[in-house]
Design a protein around this motif. Structure first.
Motif, mmCIF file in Angstrom:
data_model
loop_
_atom_site.group_PDB
_atom_site.id
_atom_site.type_symbol
_atom_site.label_atom_id
_atom_site.label_comp_id
_atom_site.label_asym_id
_atom_site.label_seq_id
_atom_site.Cartn_x
_atom_site.Cartn_y
_atom_site.Cartn_z
ATOM 1 N N TYR A 87 0.853 -1.190 0.000
ATOM 2 C CA TYR A 87 0.000 0.000 0.000
ATOM 3 C C TYR A 87 0.888 1.239 0.000
ATOM 4 O O TYR A 87 1.984 1.234 0.556
ATOM 5 C CB TYR A 87 -0.888 0.022 1.247
ATOM 6 N N ASP A 124 0.939 5.330 1.101
ATOM 7 C CA ASP A 124 0.219 6.371 1.830
ATOM 8 C C ASP A 124 0.349 7.712 1.110
ATOM 9 O O ASP A 124 0.951 7.810 0.030
ATOM 10 C CB ASP A 124 0.677 6.438 3.293
ATOM 11 N N LYS A 178 -1.606 5.602 -5.000
ATOM 12 C CA LYS A 178 -2.191 6.127 -3.769
ATOM 13 C C LYS A 178 -3.716 6.064 -3.857
ATOM 14 O O LYS A 178 -4.283 5.967 -4.932
ATOM 15 C CB LYS A 178 -1.727 7.578 -3.540
ATOM 16 N N PHE A 190 -7.358 5.165 -1.176
ATOM 17 C CA PHE A 190 -7.994 4.082 -0.428
ATOM 18 C C PHE A 190 -8.552 3.048 -1.395
ATOM 19 O O PHE A 190 -9.363 3.370 -2.263
ATOM 20 C CB PHE A 190 -9.130 4.678 0.416
ATOM 21 N N SER A 192 -3.878 -0.819 -4.456
ATOM 22 C CA SER A 192 -2.798 -1.578 -3.838
ATOM 23 C C SER A 192 -2.030 -2.331 -4.916
ATOM 24 O O SER A 192 -2.389 -2.293 -6.099
ATOM 25 C CB SER A 192 -3.348 -2.571 -2.812
ATOM 26 N N GLN A 208 -3.683 -0.312 7.216
ATOM 27 C CA GLN A 208 -2.876 -0.694 6.064
ATOM 28 C C GLN A 208 -2.368 0.516 5.275
ATOM 29 O O GLN A 208 -1.247 0.514 4.771
ATOM 30 C CB GLN A 208 -3.688 -1.615 5.145
ATOM 31 N N TYR A 209 -3.197 1.571 5.196
ATOM 32 C CA TYR A 209 -2.832 2.764 4.427
ATOM 33 C C TYR A 209 -2.189 3.853 5.290
ATOM 34 O O TYR A 209 -2.080 4.993 4.860
ATOM 35 C CB TYR A 209 -4.066 3.311 3.700
ATOM 36 N N GLN A 265 -3.303 5.389 7.890
ATOM 37 C CA GLN A 265 -4.242 6.454 8.230
ATOM 38 C C GLN A 265 -4.759 6.351 9.662
ATOM 39 O O GLN A 265 -5.594 7.142 10.072
ATOM 40 C CB GLN A 265 -5.438 6.427 7.260
#
Length: 355
Positions: free
Chosen positions: A79, A81, A132, A134, A137, A340-341, A343
Motif C-alpha cells: 500500500y 500512503d 495512492k 484508499f 494496492s 494498512q494505508y 491512516q
C-alpha cells in the motif's frame, strides 16, 4: 545457514509498460508489473536470487510440479500512503506461512533474508505501480514450484521460488450468497488444508461451479467426517455474528490460518466484542437465521479484506440476512484498511515500512 543478501542480482527492463495500463479499469490478477523475483534451489541450497523482467519461464515437460503438484503460494498486498511511503501488512505472517506450507509438501523452506530483501527491492523497483488512494494496492504473489526433471514419485531435488506483482483496485464483488456444502469438503484431518497448496484451490473449482449453477456465488465448506460443521468459505475464513457475538471456526490442519482472520479477532477484542473460536454447527446457524438472531456472515481474506455475505442456502432452503448500517464486517474492514494505508494508529505493530 546465513544467506548473503548482497548476492541479489538486479536486471531492469529497458522500458516500463506502465503507460499501457489503464489503472481506472483493472481486472483483478490480469495485469503484471515490469519485474519479478526468482531464486532456485539445487544441490541442497537456495541460490542465485535475482530480479529480472517479468516474462515466461522455461520448464521441462517432466518437471515434477506438473506430475505431483508440489506447488504452494501466498497472497499479500503493498500500500502507498499520502506521503508516498510503501507499507506491507504483517508480511512476517505470510513468510512464516509459505514456509509452513512448503514443509507440509516436502519443499525446502525459503531463507528469511532472501525473502524480505528480494521482496523489498522488487517493491522499490515497482513503486510507480503502487497507486495512492484508499482501495488501490499492489497484489503480491510469492510461490514455489518443483522443477526437477523426473517423474519418479518422490519429492523433487530442484525448486524455483518466485514473486510476481499485480496492481489492484478496491475489490467489489457485489452481493454474495453462499451454499452450505452437504457433500463436498475442502480438506480432511491430516490433509493439507492448512497449507496454501495449489491443489487445494483446483479441487474447489468443481463443487463451486455446481453451487453457481444453483444460484450461489460461493460455498461454505463443511467438515469431511460428518458435514455438520462449517469451516471456510470459498477461499476465505468465515465469521458468523449471532446477536452481538462473533463466532469463527478454530484453525487446524483443515483450515487456513488466515492473516486477515487473526487480525479481525484482535480488532474484535479491542472493541470488546465477544469472540468465540470454536466449531460451528450448521444446525445452530440455520436455527439462528430462523429466529432472526443471525445478524451477519462475512469472509476474510487478503483480496477482499472483508466480504459480506447477503444470504445462504442449505438443503433447498434459502435464507436472507438483514442489511445493517452498523455491521461488524464494515467496521472491521474500515479499521483494517486505515491501518494498512497508514491512516490510523497501529497499536499491534502490523505495518511494515519498505525502506
Amino acid at each position: 545457514m546465513k544467506y548473503d543478501t548482497n548476492q541479489l542480482e538486479i536486471n531492469k527492463v529497458q522500458k516500463s509498460k506502465i503507460e499501457e495500463v489503464n489503472f481506472d479499469n483493472l481486472v483483478f490478477g490480469e495485469i503484471f508489473t515490469d519485474h519479478m523475483f526468482e531464486c532456485d534451489y539445487a544441490n541442497g541450497e537456495w541460490q542465485n536470487p535475482k530480479i529480472k523482467p517479468y516474462g515466461p519461464i522455461q520448464l521441462a515437460p517432466s518437471a515434477k510440479v506438473f506430475h505431483y503438484g508440489q506447488a504452494v503460494f501466498e497472497g499479500m498486498k503493498a500500500y502507498k500512503d499520502e506521503d508516498d511511503q510503501i507499507w506491507l501488512f504483517r508480511p512476517d505472517e505470510n513468510f512464516k506461512r509459505i514456509n509452513k506450507s512448503s514443509a507440509r509438501l516436502a519443499i525446502p523452506e525459503f531463507p528469511e533474508e532472501f525473502f524480505f530483501n528480494g521482496l523489498e527491492e522488487l517493491l522499490k523497483l515497482e513503486k510507480d505501480w503502487i497507486k495512492k488512494g484508499f482501495g488501490n494496492s499492489l497484489y503480491i504473489r510469492p510461490f514455489v514450484i518443483a522443477t526437477e526433471e523426473c517423474v519418479s514419485a518422490n519429492p523433487a531435488t530442484k525448486y524455483k521460488f518466485m514473486i510476481i506483482c499485480s496492481p489492484a483496485q478496491a475489490y467489489y464483488s457485489g452481493e454474495v450468497r453462499v451454499q452450505f456444502s452437504e457433500k463436498y469438503s475442502r480438506a480432511a484431518d491430516g490433509g493439507v488444508g492448512a497449507a496454501k497448496a495449489a491443489g487445494n484451490y483446483a479441487a474447489q473449482f468443481y463443487p463451486t461451479n455446481l453451487a453457481k449453477e444453483a444460484g450461489f456465488q460461493q460455498i461454505i465448506w463443511t467438515d469431511a467426517n460428518t458435514h455438520e460443521f462449517l469451516e471456510e468459505a470459498g477461499t476465505m475464513n468465515i465469521f458468523f455474528r449471532v446477536g452481538d457475538k462473533l463466532i469463527t471456526a478454530p484453525t487446524s490442519d483443515r483450515i487456513l490460518d488466515g492473516v486477515t482472520r487473526k487480525s479481525v479477532i484482535d480488532l474484535a477484542k479491542d472493541l470488546n466484542i465477544e469472540v468465540e473460536i470454536r466449531r460451528v454447527k450448521v444446525s445452530e446457524i440455520v436455527e439462528a437465521a430462523r429466529k432472526g438472531e443471525l445478524k451477519e456472515i462475512f469472509g476474510s481474506g487478503t483480496a477482499t479484506v472483508i466480504n459480506p455475505i447477503s444470504g445462504f442456502g442449505y438443503k433447498g432452503e434459502k435464507f436472507e440476512l438483514p442489511k445493517l448500517e452498523d455491521s461488524y464486517g464494515k467496521s472491521f474492514k474500515d479499521r483494517l484498511m486505515k491501518i494498512q494505508y497508514n491512516q490510523a494508529e497501529d497499536k499491534h505493530g502490523w505495518r511494515h515500512l519498505v525502506k
